[in-house]
Design a protein around this motif. Structure first.
Motif, mmCIF file in Angstrom:
data_model
loop_
_atom_site.group_PDB
_atom_site.id
_atom_site.type_symbol
_atom_site.label_atom_id
_atom_site.label_comp_id
_atom_site.label_asym_id
_atom_site.label_seq_id
_atom_site.Cartn_x
_atom_site.Cartn_y
_atom_site.Cartn_z
ATOM 1 N N VAL A 115 9.697 60.968 30.193
ATOM 2 C CA VAL A 115 11.680 60.952 30.317
ATOM 3 C C VAL A 115 11.944 60.741 28.976
ATOM 4 C CG1 VAL A 115 13.381 58.891 31.088
ATOM 5 C CG2 VAL A 115 11.307 59.228 32.333
ATOM 6 N N VAL A 116 11.884 60.547 27.839
ATOM 7 C CA VAL A 116 13.070 60.204 26.880
ATOM 8 C C VAL A 116 12.564 61.910 26.146
ATOM 9 C CG1 VAL A 116 12.944 59.626 24.122
ATOM 10 C CG2 VAL A 116 12.252 57.246 26.077
ATOM 11 N N CYS A 117 11.154 62.176 26.268
ATOM 12 C CA CYS A 117 10.549 63.640 25.628
ATOM 13 C C CYS A 117 11.193 64.588 26.633
ATOM 14 C CB CYS A 117 8.985 64.037 25.503
ATOM 15 S SG CYS A 117 8.284 62.844 24.541
ATOM 16 N N TRP A 118 11.633 64.101 27.862
ATOM 17 C CA TRP A 118 11.748 65.588 28.610
ATOM 18 C C TRP A 118 13.395 65.231 28.257
ATOM 19 C CZ3 TRP A 118 9.922 68.423 32.858
ATOM 20 C CH2 TRP A 118 11.173 69.016 33.700
ATOM 21 N N HIS A 119 14.318 64.304 28.168
ATOM 22 C CA HIS A 119 15.841 64.021 27.975
ATOM 23 C C HIS A 119 16.050 64.562 26.804
ATOM 24 C CE1 HIS A 119 19.819 62.135 28.200
ATOM 25 N NE2 HIS A 119 19.549 62.125 27.320
ATOM 26 N N PHE A 120 15.421 64.497 25.345
ATOM 27 C CA PHE A 120 15.567 65.268 24.339
ATOM 28 C C PHE A 120 14.531 66.327 23.620
ATOM 29 C CE2 PHE A 120 16.573 60.604 24.088
ATOM 30 C CZ PHE A 120 17.525 60.700 23.799
ATOM 31 N N GLU A 121 14.248 66.725 25.292
ATOM 32 C CA GLU A 121 13.531 68.330 25.046
ATOM 33 C C GLU A 121 12.248 67.725 23.243
ATOM 34 O OE1 GLU A 121 14.931 71.970 25.565
ATOM 35 O OE2 GLU A 121 17.345 70.233 26.627
ATOM 36 N N LEU A 122 11.370 66.950 23.630
ATOM 37 C CA LEU A 122 10.509 66.698 22.581
ATOM 38 C C LEU A 122 9.478 67.139 22.917
ATOM 39 C CD1 LEU A 122 11.692 63.238 21.805
ATOM 40 C CD2 LEU A 122 12.358 65.128 20.873
ATOM 41 N N MET A 166 -0.509 59.513 25.164
ATOM 42 C CA MET A 166 -0.052 58.479 23.795
ATOM 43 C C MET A 166 0.232 59.275 23.217
ATOM 44 S SD MET A 166 0.639 56.071 26.081
ATOM 45 C CE MET A 166 -0.319 55.041 27.186
ATOM 46 N N SER A 167 -0.496 59.327 22.724
ATOM 47 C CA SER A 167 -0.004 60.009 20.915
ATOM 48 C C SER A 167 0.812 60.847 20.564
ATOM 49 C CB SER A 167 -1.429 61.034 20.490
ATOM 50 O OG SER A 167 -2.880 59.664 19.853
ATOM 51 N N ALA A 168 0.391 62.231 21.375
ATOM 52 C CA ALA A 168 1.294 63.167 21.676
ATOM 53 C C ALA A 168 2.729 62.826 22.231
ATOM 54 C CB ALA A 168 1.116 64.277 22.972
ATOM 55 N N LEU A 169 3.187 62.189 23.369
ATOM 56 C CA LEU A 169 4.313 61.642 23.336
ATOM 57 C C LEU A 169 4.680 60.625 21.853
ATOM 58 C CD1 LEU A 169 3.736 59.822 26.778
ATOM 59 C CD2 LEU A 169 4.590 61.660 25.964
ATOM 60 N N PHE A 170 4.160 59.722 21.645
ATOM 61 C CA PHE A 170 4.525 58.374 20.092
ATOM 62 C C PHE A 170 5.045 60.257 18.815
ATOM 63 C CE2 PHE A 170 3.052 57.590 16.094
ATOM 64 C CZ PHE A 170 3.609 56.537 15.848
ATOM 65 N N PHE A 171 4.245 61.176 18.525
ATOM 66 C CA PHE A 171 4.792 61.979 17.669
ATOM 67 C C PHE A 171 5.379 63.052 17.506
ATOM 68 C CE2 PHE A 171 -0.666 62.125 16.433
ATOM 69 C CZ PHE A 171 -0.369 60.888 15.344
ATOM 70 N N ALA A 172 6.005 63.095 19.164
ATOM 71 C CA ALA A 172 6.890 63.773 19.707
ATOM 72 C C ALA A 172 8.159 62.842 19.178
ATOM 73 C CB ALA A 172 6.682 64.269 21.314
ATOM 74 N N MET A 173 7.822 61.406 19.257
ATOM 75 C CA MET A 173 8.853 60.791 19.073
ATOM 76 C C MET A 173 9.240 60.339 17.426
ATOM 77 S SD MET A 173 9.398 58.154 22.583
ATOM 78 C CE MET A 173 7.961 58.380 22.461
ATOM 79 N N ALA A 180 2.196 66.561 18.001
ATOM 80 C CA ALA A 180 2.939 66.239 19.413
ATOM 81 C C ALA A 180 1.823 68.148 20.847
ATOM 82 C CB ALA A 180 3.634 66.009 19.449
ATOM 83 N N GLU A 181 2.333 68.778 20.071
ATOM 84 C CA GLU A 181 2.190 69.445 21.523
ATOM 85 C C GLU A 181 0.453 69.719 21.279
ATOM 86 O OE1 GLU A 181 3.808 73.592 21.892
ATOM 87 O OE2 GLU A 181 5.667 73.088 20.462
ATOM 88 N N ALA A 182 -0.521 69.888 20.022
ATOM 89 C CA ALA A 182 -1.953 69.680 20.180
ATOM 90 C C ALA A 182 -2.654 68.196 21.243
ATOM 91 C CB ALA A 182 -2.139 69.611 18.521
ATOM 92 N N CYS A 183 -1.587 67.276 20.710
ATOM 93 C CA CYS A 183 -2.195 66.237 21.535
ATOM 94 C C CYS A 183 -1.616 67.375 23.221
ATOM 95 C CB CYS A 183 -2.006 64.763 21.243
ATOM 96 S SG CYS A 183 -2.112 64.533 19.211
ATOM 97 N N LEU A 184 -1.067 66.705 23.847
ATOM 98 C CA LEU A 184 -0.284 66.702 24.606
ATOM 99 C C LEU A 184 -1.866 68.141 25.238
ATOM 100 C CD1 LEU A 184 1.626 66.679 27.472
ATOM 101 C CD2 LEU A 184 2.506 68.681 26.055
ATOM 102 N N TYR A 185 -2.050 69.163 24.937
ATOM 103 C CA TYR A 185 -2.141 70.214 25.545
ATOM 104 C C TYR A 185 -4.253 69.588 25.768
ATOM 105 C CZ TYR A 185 1.166 73.009 24.676
ATOM 106 O OH TYR A 185 2.622 73.413 23.838
ATOM 107 N N VAL A 186 -4.533 68.505 25.723
ATOM 108 C CA VAL A 186 -5.805 68.179 25.216
ATOM 109 C C VAL A 186 -5.699 66.785 25.837
ATOM 110 C CG1 VAL A 186 -6.922 66.407 24.033
ATOM 111 C CG2 VAL A 186 -7.030 68.628 22.832
#
Length: 214
Positions: A115-122, A166-173, A180-186
């Motif tokens: 929700v947070v990453c979507w709201h701020f387009e992180l 969790m790391s993707a969301l953490f690094f994005a914030m 963050a993107e690399a962790c998200l895809y994995v």
């Protein structure tokens, strides 16, 4: 005649840390057992659950979603997942509620981070939408399984996917977008693979029940 008590596995470092999950699960955690809500590990779970709305309020109230305090709270909720597991293994206070509460808190934390990453387009919104859909699908699948007395256990792909997500969301914030993107895809690859395994496991159990009753 009373059944003999189940012998506990020796508490080695690997078992204490959760690296060794061999052997049957503790009988207190199995489907049909009493919830036993008042344990130390469950108290940690309640605190983790209560911190999620605090994280959401603080993060969504920030200017760009990268304020330090909500990020720290997010990390505390995530890392304390290990704490309640270690506490359960040290104290022997396993419970059915703990087995249900732990993955629920993890999924709520992921959805809150989405929700947070979507709201701020992180992070890319298509990836966040796919991640949220996967989490909601697994929650619905678990609920459906419980109605049919099917106990879906966390598979190794699901365990492996938790920390990249969790790391993707953490690094994005934290503002480290490329990592963050690399962790998200994995994490997405592992999470989607685990969802397929949940479906296969559920179908296996359902067919086994159908053949037994037939």
């Amino acid at each position: 005649m009373a059944e003999p008590p189940v012998e506990r596995a020796k508490l080695t470092f690997r078992r204490l840390s959760g690296l060794d999950r061999s052997g049957p699960p503790p009988p207190e955690t199995l489907s049909g057992q009493p919830l036993h809500p008042w344990t130390i590990p469950n108290a940690i779970g309640y605190i983790r659950l209560a911190l999620i709305p605090v994280f959401l309020i603080l993060a969504l109230s920030s200017e760009d979603g990268t304020d330090a305090l909500p990020v720290i709270i997010f990390a505390v909720i995530g890392w304390s997942d290990y704490l309640d597991g270690i506490t359960a293994r040290i104290t022997g206070q396993y419970s059915r509620l703990g087995t249900l509460l732990d993955p629920l808190v993890d999924r709520m934390l992921v959805l809150s981070g989405v929700v947070v990453c979507w709201h701020f387009e992180l992070l890319p919104r298509w990836g966040l939408a796919l991640l949220a859909a996967r989490e909601l699908f697994v929650v619905a699948l678990v609920r459906l399984g419980q109605r049919h007395h099917i106990d879906l256990k966390v598979n190794w792909l699901g365990r492996a996917g938790v920390w990249p997500i969790m790391s993707a969301l953490f690094f994005a914030m934290c503002g480290v977008g490329w990592l963050a993107e690399a962790c998200l895809y994995v994490g997405l690859a592992l999470a989607l693979g685990s969802a397929v395994e949940y479906v296969r496991d559920g179908l296996r159990q359902y067919r086994s029940q159908a053949s037994t009753s037939g």
